[in-house]
Write an enzyme that holds these catalytic residues in place. Structure first.
Site, PDB file in Angstrom:
ATOM      1  N   HIS A  98       0.794  -1.235   0.000  1.00 27.06           N
ATOM      2  CA  HIS A  98       0.000   0.000   0.000  1.00 27.06           C
ATOM      3  C   HIS A  98       0.829   1.289   0.000  1.00 27.06           C
ATOM      4  O   HIS A  98       0.264   2.377  -0.081  1.00 27.06           O
ATOM      5  CB  HIS A  98      -1.032  -0.018   1.139  1.00 27.06           C
ATOM      6  N   HIS A  99       2.159   1.197   0.086  1.00 24.23           N
ATOM      7  CA  HIS A  99       3.014   2.379  -0.065  1.00 24.23           C
ATOM      8  C   HIS A  99       3.609   2.501  -1.467  1.00 24.23           C
ATOM      9  O   HIS A  99       4.461   3.367  -1.706  1.00 24.23           O
ATOM     10  CB  HIS A  99       4.152   2.352   0.964  1.00 24.23           C
ATOM     11  N   ALA A 100       3.182   1.648  -2.374  1.00 24.34           N
ATOM     12  CA  ALA A 100       3.686   1.718  -3.747  1.00 24.34           C
ATOM     13  C   ALA A 100       2.764   2.606  -4.588  1.00 24.34           C
ATOM     14  O   ALA A 100       1.574   2.332  -4.716  1.00 24.34           O
ATOM     15  CB  ALA A 100       3.771   0.326  -4.352  1.00 24.34           C
ATOM     16  N   ASP A 141      -0.634   5.597   1.414  1.00 29.95           N
ATOM     17  CA  ASP A 141      -0.477   6.697   0.469  1.00 29.95           C
ATOM     18  C   ASP A 141      -0.405   6.229  -0.976  1.00 29.95           C
ATOM     19  O   ASP A 141      -0.931   6.885  -1.882  1.00 29.95           O
ATOM     20  CB  ASP A 141       0.769   7.510   0.813  1.00 29.95           C
TER      21      ASP A 141
END
Length: 254
Positions: A98-100, A141
């Protein structure tokens, strides 16, 4: 209830907490206590990744020698999402995602597993709308950067510092959701014995149950994918609690 997994996820592919040895074993041990069907993950294709990532970013992951494991995780998320249209499903995958973002990544992530899964369903016209619950300690993000402005997609990252208010905010957000599928980026690092120090094992069960109940009320699919969670002593029990809730099962005797 189905679980997506592949033995290759046990490998130590980098020196970070998400790839630490012994992280998945407690999850697998706890889930083995249930009568769940295991589905073997397969890698996402290059075209699947290009729906959400730039060619440059994918080539960067290749360059760092992480393409095979990252593509396998993204493919596992795709399988979980498609299976979730028929019955609840959870993917025990890593690296997390989920930070990619489309052209960059950080936080132990390489490809955005949730975004790849949702866009796969949308491109194949299996869904037109989605609600994404991301209860990882850290704000997702990358998922917001990729999917936040796409039509008929809602993303909710709870942020309350009181556990009761946290669960209440999840319940309220779900009560307003009318999607074709509910996807959960399930990070367990906000547990009282993990980095965040907030939620209990029972809270993870409750959130899973809330997702299951809303999916039944709306008549939509639901699935979850593993994100964070780094205390190996409690991670397995937390995942099992969430998965039982997601599958509409009663709480397990811990």
């Amino acid at each position: 209830m189905k679980i997506v997994y592949h033995p290759d996820f046990l490998q130590v592919y980098t020196r970070d907490p998400a790839a630490a040895p012994g992280r998945l074993e407690p999850i697998l041990e706890e889930l083995s206590k249930e009568d769940f069907e295991i589905i073997e993950a397969y890698p996402a294709g290059w075209d699947d990744l290009l729906r959400v990532h730039t060619e440059r970013h994918i080539q960067s992951v290749v360059h760092h020698g992480l393409y095979n494991i990252a593509a396998l995780a993204a493919g596992g998320a795709m399988i979980a999402a498609e299976t979730g249209l028929k019955e609840p499903c959870f993917a025990v995958i890593r690296p997390p995602g989920h930070h990619a973002s489309s052209d960059s990544a950080w936080g132990f992530c390489f490809f955005n597993n949730m975004a790849v899964a949702i866009e796969y369903l949308r491109s194949s016209r299996k869904i037109s709308s989605a609600f994404i619950l991301d209860f990882d300690l850290h704000y997702g993000d990358g998922t917001v950067n990729i999917l936040g402005n796409r039509e008929n997609i809602t993303i909710f990252n709870p942020e309350a510092t009181d556990r009761r208010k946290y669960i209440a905010s999840v319940e309220e957000a779900l009560s307003n959701a009318l999607p074709d599928i509910i996807g959960v980026s399930a990070g367990f690092d906000n547990h009282v014995d993990d980095w965040g120090g907030l939620l209990t094992t029972e809270d993870y069960y409750t959130m899973g149950k809330l997702v299951f109940e809303r999916s039944r009320e709306v008549g939509c699919g639901c699935f979850g994918i593993l994100e964070g969670g780094y205390n190996h002593q409690v991670l397995g029990k937390n995942v099992r609690a969430f998965v039982r809730g997601l599958g509409g099962l009663p709480p397990a005797s811990m």
